[in-house]
Write a protein that holds these residues in place. Sequence first.
Motif, PDB file in Angstrom:
ATOM      1  N   PRO A 384       0.849  -1.201   0.000  1.00 50.40           N
ATOM      2  CA  PRO A 384       0.000   0.000   0.000  1.00 50.40           C
ATOM      3  C   PRO A 384       0.882   1.247   0.000  1.00 50.40           C
ATOM      4  O   PRO A 384       1.842   1.346   0.776  1.00 50.40           O
ATOM      5  CB  PRO A 384      -0.787  -0.124   1.308  1.00 50.40           C
ATOM      6  N   VAL A 385       0.573   2.180  -0.868  1.00 50.30           N
ATOM      7  CA  VAL A 385       1.337   3.427  -0.991  1.00 50.30           C
ATOM      8  C   VAL A 385       0.346   4.573  -1.229  1.00 50.30           C
ATOM      9  O   VAL A 385      -0.836   4.331  -1.457  1.00 50.30           O
ATOM     10  CB  VAL A 385       2.361   3.347  -2.154  1.00 50.30           C
ATOM     11  N   PRO A 386       0.800   5.806  -1.199  1.00 52.93           N
ATOM     12  CA  PRO A 386      -0.114   6.914  -1.519  1.00 52.93           C
ATOM     13  C   PRO A 386      -0.567   6.833  -2.973  1.00 52.93           C
ATOM     14  O   PRO A 386       0.168   6.339  -3.847  1.00 52.93           O
ATOM     15  CB  PRO A 386       0.743   8.161  -1.286  1.00 52.93           C
ATOM     16  N   ASN A 387      -1.775   7.307  -3.255  1.00 53.85           N
ATOM     17  CA  ASN A 387      -2.193   7.428  -4.645  1.00 53.85           C
ATOM     18  C   ASN A 387      -1.508   8.652  -5.251  1.00 53.85           C
ATOM     19  O   ASN A 387      -0.625   9.259  -4.628  1.00 53.85           O
ATOM     20  CB  ASN A 387      -3.722   7.496  -4.753  1.00 53.85           C
ATOM     21  N   LEU A 388      -1.899   9.035  -6.445  1.00 54.58           N
ATOM     22  CA  LEU A 388      -1.195  10.116  -7.140  1.00 54.58           C
ATOM     23  C   LEU A 388      -1.403  11.485  -6.503  1.00 54.58           C
ATOM     24  O   LEU A 388      -0.727  12.452  -6.880  1.00 54.58           O
ATOM     25  CB  LEU A 388      -1.628  10.155  -8.607  1.00 54.58           C
ATOM     26  N   GLN A 389      -2.305  11.585  -5.519  1.00 55.39           N
ATOM     27  CA  GLN A 389      -2.425  12.841  -4.780  1.00 55.39           C
ATOM     28  C   GLN A 389      -1.182  13.109  -3.942  1.00 55.39           C
ATOM     29  O   GLN A 389      -0.968  14.218  -3.476  1.00 55.39           O
ATOM     30  CB  GLN A 389      -3.672  12.805  -3.900  1.00 55.39           C
ATOM     31  N   GLY A 390      -0.357  12.070  -3.746  1.00 55.57           N
ATOM     32  CA  GLY A 390       0.899  12.224  -3.018  1.00 55.57           C
ATOM     33  C   GLY A 390       1.979  12.897  -3.832  1.00 55.57           C
ATOM     34  O   GLY A 390       3.028  13.272  -3.301  1.00 55.57           O
TER      35      GLY A 390
END
Length: 522
Positions: A384-390
């Motif tokens: 799990p990682v940040p989505n592209l809002q990151g």
Amino acid sequence: MKQTAEVNAAKTAVVVGAGFGGLAAALRLLARGYTVDLLEKHDDMGGRARTLTLDGHSFDAGPTVITAPFLFAELFERFGESFEDHVTLLPVSPFYRMDFADGSHFDYQSTTEALIEEIERLSPGEGEQYLHFLKAADAMYDRGFTELAQRPFTRIADMLEVLPDLIKLRADRSIYQFVSRFFKDERLRRAFSVPSLLVGGNPFHTSALYALIHALERKSGVWYVQGGTGALVTALAELFQRHGGGLHLRQSVKYLEMDGLNVSAAVTDQGKRFGADLLVSNADPLYVYDQWIERTTRQRLADSHRGRLKQSMGLFVLYFTTERVYSDLAHHTIVFGETFREILTEIFQQRQIPDDLSLYLHRPAATDPTMAPANGDAFYVLAPVPNLQGDQDWDKITPDVEQHIIRILTQRLMPDLPQQIRAKRSISPTYFHTELNSPFGSGFSIAPTLTQSAGLRFHNQSPRYRNLFFVGAGVHPGAGVPGVVCSAGVVERLVVRTFEADTGKYASKSGASGKKNERIFD
């Protein structure tokens, strides 16, 4: 079915996207007698359940198990066929293995007796609590899945009708809070709340309603499709074509042609026009509204709330083959980091990639030996990682993330892994954005919070465009294979209500211009 098919023989439908939701919707409409064209922008099918090839070997790109096989059996039964004649399911045991940073582990077993014994082994004295937890999870299942999963939610009144029961079940609590009522050991709290991550939700914010996932797994089992999940996708597509459905690969929708507030056709980048009485989209609703429909400035302002909906996390997935077999590893291993809440806060709130990653390792050959190369093994590991809002530059950081994942697996499970890797490739949130039309590169569309569940998700029928319907992770009932397949059942009910029942009556009650039953959002 024959009588219904005769009634609808002149009706046409276009379904966009051959993921599980699109395939299920196309089959349901075909069974009702519609002439159905199924469009897929890739040269293969499956959506998030596509397959990929690495080192001459086939991998499931996404979903790894089936937890509600009866949903697929129903699709075959609609055509007088048997699911078992076309698809072989293999039981997964244990369902999951949880590996903790302190060196302990927990096997999520398939029977109550074995599971209680495993709880007692890990945390003596807590085994009896499992029966209380299961009873409460069953209550969530009975209300959230059995009664609500295929029920349309298109009006505020629909949601208000079920709200008292949701309050009674305390669905306002998070699934982590729900689990913590029953277990004191932090490892057990993590083990029984982590399923929310499998549908894109932070266990500290995902509604306790999603405890129904545990009950569903217990009631229906956890199964692996012989030959991989892609074999199920192929079987569904063949069923569709066998009974007259039109499958069109390499057809990427450019825009929807409108006739007033009705969709009249889908026009593709390849220059083809597919006209229909109704259109079902398996693409993310946010993408459809923003990219495929030309709207006025006033309409765009009215729809601006959609961009503020909370998104699920992103996914980074590393696929690799090895020179040797790792026979001691289970089909699924969830590798927990040192921390839990802190990791999730970094991903969901701070939108940062944590150093202390938790991982989901899939070894399909533990159940189906054909899913590994000769004398070797095959894996995929999901982080799990940040989505592209990151705002991460995934092209730049992908090699570092790959090596970080390999280091964790080496330290925790596979000491010789760096020397054994034969081939590898990975996908990041960018893949979900560019290949699967996920606007923010999120792995599961919008997050499964209480305020984004049931009638508070994107609606399965557009309130503005009456013949536009949606299936998939972003709409009711939600993400995960069972939810996505159930969304096709919801759409079928709405199609019947709109086109096969008293159409005028329905339009007057819930049409786009009627304010009496105004929808919350699409």
